[in-house]
Design a protein around this motif. Structure first.
Motif, PDB file in Angstrom:
ATOM      1  N   ASP A 109       5.030  15.225   2.325  1.00  0.00           N
ATOM      2  CA  ASP A 109       4.648  16.300   1.418  1.00  0.00           C
ATOM      3  C   ASP A 109       3.391  16.673   2.130  1.00  0.00           C
ATOM      4  OD1 ASP A 109       2.332  14.604   0.726  1.00  0.00           O
ATOM      5  OD2 ASP A 109       2.896  14.155  -1.515  1.00  0.00           O
ATOM      6  N   ASP A 110       2.472  17.599   1.394  1.00  0.00           N
ATOM      7  CA  ASP A 110       1.648  18.285   2.356  1.00  0.00           C
ATOM      8  C   ASP A 110       0.513  17.441   2.423  1.00  0.00           C
ATOM      9  OD1 ASP A 110       0.885  18.404  -0.397  1.00  0.00           O
ATOM     10  OD2 ASP A 110      -0.188  20.113  -0.313  1.00  0.00           O
ATOM     11  N   ARG A 111       0.366  16.294   1.797  1.00  0.00           N
ATOM     12  CA  ARG A 111      -0.604  15.320   1.688  1.00  0.00           C
ATOM     13  C   ARG A 111      -0.468  14.093   2.778  1.00  0.00           C
ATOM     14  NH1 ARG A 111      -2.456  10.661  -1.421  1.00  0.00           N
ATOM     15  NH2 ARG A 111      -0.347  10.433  -2.047  1.00  0.00           N
ATOM     16  N   MET A 112       0.685  13.769   2.994  1.00  0.00           N
ATOM     17  CA  MET A 112       1.065  12.674   3.649  1.00  0.00           C
ATOM     18  C   MET A 112       2.291  12.543   4.347  1.00  0.00           C
ATOM     19  SD  MET A 112       1.952   9.666   1.022  1.00  0.00           S
ATOM     20  CE  MET A 112       2.603   8.655   2.075  1.00  0.00           C
ATOM     21  N   ARG A 113       2.632  11.625   5.153  1.00  0.00           N
ATOM     22  CA  ARG A 113       3.827  11.422   5.709  1.00  0.00           C
ATOM     23  C   ARG A 113       3.844   9.904   5.702  1.00  0.00           C
ATOM     24  NH1 ARG A 113       3.516  16.032   5.785  1.00  0.00           N
ATOM     25  NH2 ARG A 113       4.633  17.415   7.202  1.00  0.00           N
ATOM     26  N   ALA A 114       5.152   9.237   5.206  1.00  0.00           N
ATOM     27  CA  ALA A 114       5.405   7.704   5.412  1.00  0.00           C
ATOM     28  C   ALA A 114       6.520   7.458   6.279  1.00  0.00           C
ATOM     29  CB  ALA A 114       5.838   7.134   3.905  1.00  0.00           C
ATOM     30  N   PHE A 115       6.438   6.533   7.144  1.00  0.00           N
ATOM     31  CA  PHE A 115       7.381   6.374   8.365  1.00  0.00           C
ATOM     32  C   PHE A 115       7.839   4.828   8.365  1.00  0.00           C
ATOM     33  CE2 PHE A 115       4.785   9.752   9.987  1.00  0.00           C
ATOM     34  CZ  PHE A 115       5.906  10.744  10.634  1.00  0.00           C
TER      35      PHE A 115
ATOM     36  N   LEU B  58       4.200   2.893   8.029  1.00  0.00           N
ATOM     37  CA  LEU B  58       3.049   3.684   8.720  1.00  0.00           C
ATOM     38  C   LEU B  58       2.825   5.018   7.701  1.00  0.00           C
ATOM     39  CD1 LEU B  58       0.672   4.276  10.852  1.00  0.00           C
ATOM     40  CD2 LEU B  58       2.547   5.445  12.059  1.00  0.00           C
ATOM     41  N   LEU B  59       1.710   4.919   7.109  1.00  0.00           N
ATOM     42  CA  LEU B  59       1.228   6.003   6.419  1.00  0.00           C
ATOM     43  C   LEU B  59       0.348   6.989   7.062  1.00  0.00           C
ATOM     44  CD1 LEU B  59       0.722   4.472   2.755  1.00  0.00           C
ATOM     45  CD2 LEU B  59       2.777   5.422   3.639  1.00  0.00           C
ATOM     46  N   LEU B  60       0.354   8.476   7.233  1.00  0.00           N
ATOM     47  CA  LEU B  60      -0.307   9.269   7.912  1.00  0.00           C
ATOM     48  C   LEU B  60      -1.013   9.959   6.378  1.00  0.00           C
ATOM     49  CD1 LEU B  60       1.584  10.702  10.779  1.00  0.00           C
ATOM     50  CD2 LEU B  60      -0.033   8.576  10.697  1.00  0.00           C
ATOM     51  N   PHE B  61      -2.109  10.130   6.541  1.00  0.00           N
ATOM     52  CA  PHE B  61      -2.880  10.979   5.505  1.00  0.00           C
ATOM     53  C   PHE B  61      -3.613  12.260   6.288  1.00  0.00           C
ATOM     54  CE2 PHE B  61      -2.064   7.355   2.841  1.00  0.00           C
ATOM     55  CZ  PHE B  61      -1.678   7.898   1.927  1.00  0.00           C
ATOM     56  N   ARG B  62      -3.737  13.090   5.811  1.00  0.00           N
ATOM     57  CA  ARG B  62      -4.959  14.279   6.257  1.00  0.00           C
ATOM     58  C   ARG B  62      -6.111  13.509   5.989  1.00  0.00           C
ATOM     59  NH1 ARG B  62      -5.770  18.152   3.433  1.00  0.00           N
ATOM     60  NH2 ARG B  62      -4.266  17.947   1.645  1.00  0.00           N
ATOM     61  N   THR B  63      -6.900  13.755   6.782  1.00  0.00           N
ATOM     62  CA  THR B  63      -8.472  13.308   6.788  1.00  0.00           C
ATOM     63  C   THR B  63      -8.988  14.124   5.607  1.00  0.00           C
ATOM     64  OG1 THR B  63      -8.759  12.635   9.220  1.00  0.00           O
ATOM     65  CG2 THR B  63     -10.531  12.913   8.137  1.00  0.00           C
ATOM     66  N   GLY B  64      -9.669  13.549   4.711  1.00  0.00           N
ATOM     67  CA  GLY B  64     -10.397  14.411   3.545  1.00  0.00           C
ATOM     68  C   GLY B  64      -9.221  14.519   2.366  1.00  0.00           C
ATOM     69  N   GLY B  65      -7.840  14.314   2.505  1.00  0.00           N
ATOM     70  CA  GLY B  65      -7.093  14.808   1.610  1.00  0.00           C
ATOM     71  C   GLY B  65      -6.854  13.785   0.824  1.00  0.00           C
ATOM     72  N   THR B  66      -7.497  12.728   0.832  1.00  0.00           N
ATOM     73  CA  THR B  66      -7.110  11.688  -0.507  1.00  0.00           C
ATOM     74  C   THR B  66      -8.332  11.189  -0.736  1.00  0.00           C
ATOM     75  OG1 THR B  66      -7.149  10.008   1.528  1.00  0.00           O
ATOM     76  CG2 THR B  66      -5.017  10.690   0.749  1.00  0.00           C
ATOM     77  N   LEU B  67      -9.256  12.150  -1.246  1.00  0.00           N
ATOM     78  CA  LEU B  67     -10.676  11.734  -1.808  1.00  0.00           C
ATOM     79  C   LEU B  67     -10.678  11.969  -3.347  1.00  0.00           C
ATOM     80  CD1 LEU B  67     -12.721  13.378   0.923  1.00  0.00           C
ATOM     81  CD2 LEU B  67     -12.525  10.895   0.715  1.00  0.00           C
ATOM     82  N   THR B  68      -9.664  12.455  -3.888  1.00  0.00           N
ATOM     83  CA  THR B  68      -9.534  12.203  -5.367  1.00  0.00           C
ATOM     84  C   THR B  68      -8.421  11.385  -5.744  1.00  0.00           C
ATOM     85  OG1 THR B  68      -8.143  14.139  -5.160  1.00  0.00           O
ATOM     86  CG2 THR B  68     -10.486  14.680  -5.474  1.00  0.00           C
TER      87      THR B  68
END
Length: 137
Positions: free
Chosen positions: A36-42, A50-60
């Motif tokens: 989705d626009d916040r993360m990718r799961a591989f 492996l989870l990729l999150f946008r830096t600063g995108g998971t602060l809430t």
């Protein structure tokens, strides 16, 4: 003492999610489990994620019908290691070279393992490690 079985998820925080996702899809050849626009799961060989999150995108907090995921984030170049069979190290070296990914360093471990180190587009240090690194691997 309760028992742990394994590490299920490893997380990296990235500046440009589409760019990072392309790297992990094409260079590392990992299949996407979720996007989705916040993360990718591989998927990692059916043994981890492996989870990729946008830096600063998971602060809430993230609220969904099943519960809430508390906020988290990270910064700076992190390190993860991928387990590979010894006979796959040279094919990986060839693959990285063909993808113009420089190998930054190598290590030969006292237990017989071997590691190749290289960087992803966010400067995270990635390692390909053969058995013989740790007592359990």
């Amino acid at each position: 003492m309760p028992r742990l079985n394994a590490i299920l998820e490893t997380v990296l925080y990235v500046a440009d999610l589409p760019r990072a996702a392309t790297f992990y899809e094409t260079v590392m050849q990992l299949p996407i489990l979720f996007s989705d626009d916040r993360m990718r799961a591989f998927d990692i060989a059916g043994k981890g994620t492996l989870l990729l999150f946008r830096t600063g995108g998971t602060l809430t907090p993230v609220h969904f019908p099943g519960g809430t995921i508390p906020p988290h984030d990270g910064a700076g170049p992190l390190h993860i290691a991928f387990a590979v069979d010894a006979d796959q190290l040279e094919p990986w070296r060839d693959h990285l070279t063909a993808q113009a990914i420089p190998i930054e360093a190598e290590a030969h471990w006292p237990r017989g393992g071997h590691s190749l180190y290289f960087r992803d587009p966010d400067d995270h240090l990635l390692e390909l490690a053969t058995p013989g690194i740790w007592p359990g691997y």
